[in-house]
Design a protein around this motif. Structure first.
Motif, PDB file in Angstrom:
ATOM      1  N   ASP A   5       0.653  -1.082  -0.021  1.00 36.06           N
ATOM      2  CA  ASP A   5       0.087   0.169   0.021  1.00 36.06           C
ATOM      3  C   ASP A   5       0.951   1.315  -0.099  1.00 36.06           C
ATOM      4  O   ASP A   5       1.473   1.600   0.869  1.00 36.06           O
ATOM      5  CB  ASP A   5      -0.884   0.121   1.165  1.00 36.06           C
ATOM      6  CG  ASP A   5      -1.885  -0.979   1.222  1.00 36.06           C
ATOM      7  OD1 ASP A   5      -2.375  -1.335   0.281  1.00 36.06           O
ATOM      8  OD2 ASP A   5      -1.905  -1.718   2.350  1.00 36.06           O
TER       9      ASP A   5
ATOM     10  N   VAL B 152       1.547   4.898   0.372  1.00 38.26           N
ATOM     11  CA  VAL B 152       1.018   6.090   1.133  1.00 38.26           C
ATOM     12  C   VAL B 152       1.570   7.507   0.994  1.00 38.26           C
ATOM     13  O   VAL B 152       1.309   8.612   1.462  1.00 38.26           O
ATOM     14  CB  VAL B 152       1.090   5.792   2.647  1.00 38.26           C
ATOM     15  CG1 VAL B 152       0.027   4.848   3.009  1.00 38.26           C
ATOM     16  CG2 VAL B 152       2.630   5.389   2.977  1.00 38.26           C
ATOM     17  N   TYR B 153       2.804   7.372   0.086  1.00 38.59           N
ATOM     18  CA  TYR B 153       3.549   8.752   0.074  1.00 38.59           C
ATOM     19  C   TYR B 153       4.284   8.848  -1.173  1.00 38.59           C
ATOM     20  O   TYR B 153       5.071   7.623  -1.663  1.00 38.59           O
ATOM     21  CB  TYR B 153       4.290   9.257   1.259  1.00 38.59           C
ATOM     22  CG  TYR B 153       5.202  10.290   1.298  1.00 38.59           C
ATOM     23  CD1 TYR B 153       4.581  11.453   1.431  1.00 38.59           C
ATOM     24  CD2 TYR B 153       6.457  10.360   0.904  1.00 38.59           C
ATOM     25  CE1 TYR B 153       5.198  12.944   1.022  1.00 38.59           C
ATOM     26  CE2 TYR B 153       7.141  11.627   0.935  1.00 38.59           C
ATOM     27  CZ  TYR B 153       6.442  12.774   1.107  1.00 38.59           C
ATOM     28  OH  TYR B 153       7.269  13.701   1.174  1.00 38.59           O
TER      29      TYR B 153
ATOM     30  N   GLU C 172       6.869   5.643  -1.026  1.00 39.29           N
ATOM     31  CA  GLU C 172       6.803   5.005   0.334  1.00 39.29           C
ATOM     32  C   GLU C 172       5.454   4.338   0.389  1.00 39.29           C
ATOM     33  O   GLU C 172       4.349   4.716   0.182  1.00 39.29           O
ATOM     34  CB  GLU C 172       7.160   5.956   1.456  1.00 39.29           C
ATOM     35  CG  GLU C 172       8.357   6.544   1.394  1.00 39.29           C
ATOM     36  CD  GLU C 172       8.882   7.267   2.462  1.00 39.29           C
ATOM     37  OE1 GLU C 172       8.682   6.839   3.561  1.00 39.29           O
ATOM     38  OE2 GLU C 172       9.618   8.142   2.486  1.00 39.29           O
ATOM     39  N   SER C 173       5.582   2.912   1.026  1.00 45.97           N
ATOM     40  CA  SER C 173       4.536   2.264   1.301  1.00 45.97           C
ATOM     41  C   SER C 173       4.494   2.422   2.974  1.00 45.97           C
ATOM     42  O   SER C 173       5.373   2.884   3.546  1.00 45.97           O
ATOM     43  CB  SER C 173       4.291   0.823   1.022  1.00 45.97           C
ATOM     44  OG  SER C 173       5.579   0.247   1.370  1.00 45.97           O
ATOM     45  N   VAL C 174       3.372   1.945   3.655  1.00 49.49           N
ATOM     46  CA  VAL C 174       3.441   1.975   4.952  1.00 49.49           C
ATOM     47  C   VAL C 174       4.886   1.306   5.533  1.00 49.49           C
ATOM     48  O   VAL C 174       5.319   1.703   6.393  1.00 49.49           O
ATOM     49  CB  VAL C 174       2.335   1.267   5.708  1.00 49.49           C
ATOM     50  CG1 VAL C 174       2.151   1.253   7.207  1.00 49.49           C
ATOM     51  CG2 VAL C 174       0.897   1.644   5.037  1.00 49.49           C
TER      52      VAL C 174
END
Lengths: 364, 127
Positions: free
Chosen positions: B37, B39-40, B60-62
């Motif tokens: 996922d 997120v950024y 970035e993912s979590v």
């Protein structure tokens, strides 16, 4: 060394788990996705395979005296069928491990320790056995463990047992709970900040328990949950991770765990003198929480600055799935540790503004 | 893993879509799948210049952060601002949702990259 498989390995693969080597064990980092699994635990329930955790039994006449000497918390303060969080330290106050102690009887306790530390802990325990009249047994390889966590945990688990689960209070356990035909030990504990249960049985029976819980929770929104969300959940709830917020080099006092270090305990314990001295002289650094005031994500190891001077490093950092904010923990100079203080996190060589806030990111 | 035809690919799982003297650059399906996922997304500024192999963006993912490297020399002429507000678009369709558009500095560098057929073979060997 090839990672070991938990008894639930095949089930994870069947469920589409993305398997990774974690602390020497093949475990799913996620199935459907870290965020939906994180949200399931906060809003309904999630089921974790925690069979990799280490289980060590301490029994014998001197079991209590030994644990009082070995660990920082007051083990004498708990009753039979109760659980306590404690730490085991080196003489210099650094942490060997943090773990839960289950009291079976005055002369019998179960310690549930971090997977990666099990061998180290066991050796440390043997090395410090001294003249105590006890037997220490590492039974990790015989035990399977799952954790159901989230507000619907009791409702789901209750479908599978005749025991009244509401009678098991937080940080207590019942060693004889029949779940889906399997004899289990069930404690009302967890590592997510949510209500929930940890369920222990033989490694051969754990598959049956796992599948029965998944089936029972299907209509309640229960999801199998991986290591990814286990970490974001524990972090949001302000709980420490060994190697991040506490370690050989970070004492429990610096890690904000004073509540589990009983400096006024009558008995001597390993590390007591060093920790007492550290507390009396005053800490020089401390783990704090922070939130970013600008875009970015703080990651473990990133440096922390104040007015161009390095004051520490990030121990854990995430875009919080629940708060939808970038938050982190950092070990920093005590003079800069006040809530509200503005600091800079170096993200890819650029200072990003952050503000110190309480480590209890969730108000639950 | 989805591989779109007629794009160029790198071993770091970036893709390049050439349109005349300009190119769109994004991350491949394999990269978004590995990250989970997202997120950024951090993007460069217009007019920033990058050399082949230089990190120009971060996704970035979590759980993880990954730098994205410039497949060929070029100057940023457009960034996909939609990603700043909705990074998850990269999970939904990593080929539709490009990161930046560049002005190509040296077209001959495209020869250093993999064709979609070569990239498919590369993925088979990776897995």
């Amino acid at each position: 060394m090839v990672a070991k498989k938990t008894p639930l390995y095949e089930e994870h693969v069947k469920l589409g788990g993305k398997m990774v080597d974690y602390a020497g064990w093949f475990l799913p980092v996620q199935y459907e996705g870290l965020i939906p699994e994180h949200e399931a635990v906060r809003n309904a329930a999630g089921l974790f395979d925690v069979s990799h955790m280490g289980e060590i039994v301490v029994k014998g006449k001197d079991a209590l005296d030994y644990l009082q000497y070995l660990t920082t918390n007051d083990i004498a303060s708990i009753d039979t069928n109760q659980v306590i969080y404690t730490l085991m330290c080196y003489p210099d106050g650094g942490v060997v491990d943090d773990f839960l102690v289950y009291k079976y009887a005055d002369d019998k306790y179960l310690l549930v320790v971090n997977a990666a530390n099990t061998e180290k802990d066991f050796k440390w325990m043997i090395d410090n056995k001294d003249d105590f009249n006890i037997i220490i047994e590492n039974i990790s390889n015989q035990i399977g463990e799952v954790a159901i966590q989230g507000p619907k945990s009791e409702k789901i688990l209750q479908k599978l047992t005749e025991k009244d689960l509401s009678k098991i209070k937080p940080f207590h356990f019942d060693k004889e709970v029949n779940i889906a035909g399997v004899e289990c030990m069930v404690s009302r504990t967890g590592y997510t900040g949510e209500d929930g249960f940890e369920i222990y049985t033989s490694k051969d029976d754990i598959v049956k328990v796992w599948n029965a819980i998944l089936e029972a929770g299907k209509d309640e929104g229960l999801k199998p949950a991986g290591l990814g969300c286990r970490d974001t959940l524990r972090f949001e709830a302000g709980m420490p991770l060994y190697g991040n917020e506490i370690s050989e080099d970070i004492t429990p006092l610096e890690g904000g765990l004073k509540f589990a270090v009983k400096l006024d305990k009558e008995e001597d314990f390993i590390g007591k003198d060093a920790l007492k001295k550290q507390w009396e002289e005053g800490l020089t650094r401390k783990v704090v929480g922070f939130e970013l005031l600008e875009r970015g994500i703080p990651r473990e190891g990133y440096e922390v600055y104040k007015d161009g001077k390095k004051i520490g490093h990030v121990t854990t950092g995430y875009m919080s799935p629940t708060l939808k904010k970038s938050i982190g923990n950092a070990l920093i100079d005590i003079n800069e540790a006040k809530i509200g203080n503005e600091i800079d996190i170096m993200i890819r060589n650029k200072p990003v503004k952050a503000k110190i806030i309480s480590r209890k990111f969730l108000n639950k | 893993m989805k591989v779109v035809k007629d794009l160029y690919y790198t071993e770091d799982h970036e893709w390049v879509k050439v349109e005349g003297g300009e190119a769109y650059i994004g991350i491949a399906d394999y990269a978004q799948d590995q990250l989970g996922d997202i997120v950024y997304v951090e993007l460069p500024e217009i007019d920033d210049e990058f050399e082949q192999g230089e990190a120009f963006s971060a996704v970035e993912s979590v759980k993880a952060a990954a730098d994205v490297y410039m497949p060929i020399d070029g100057k940023i002429i457009e960034i996909n601002e939609e990603l700043l507000d909705d990074p998850a678009l990269l999970n939904e369709d990593p080929y539709e949702n490009w990161l930046v558009k560049i002005e190509i500095a040296d077209k001959s560098q495209l020869d250093d990259l993999m064709t979609s057929e070569e990239y498919e073979k590369f993925l088979d060997e990776e897995a």
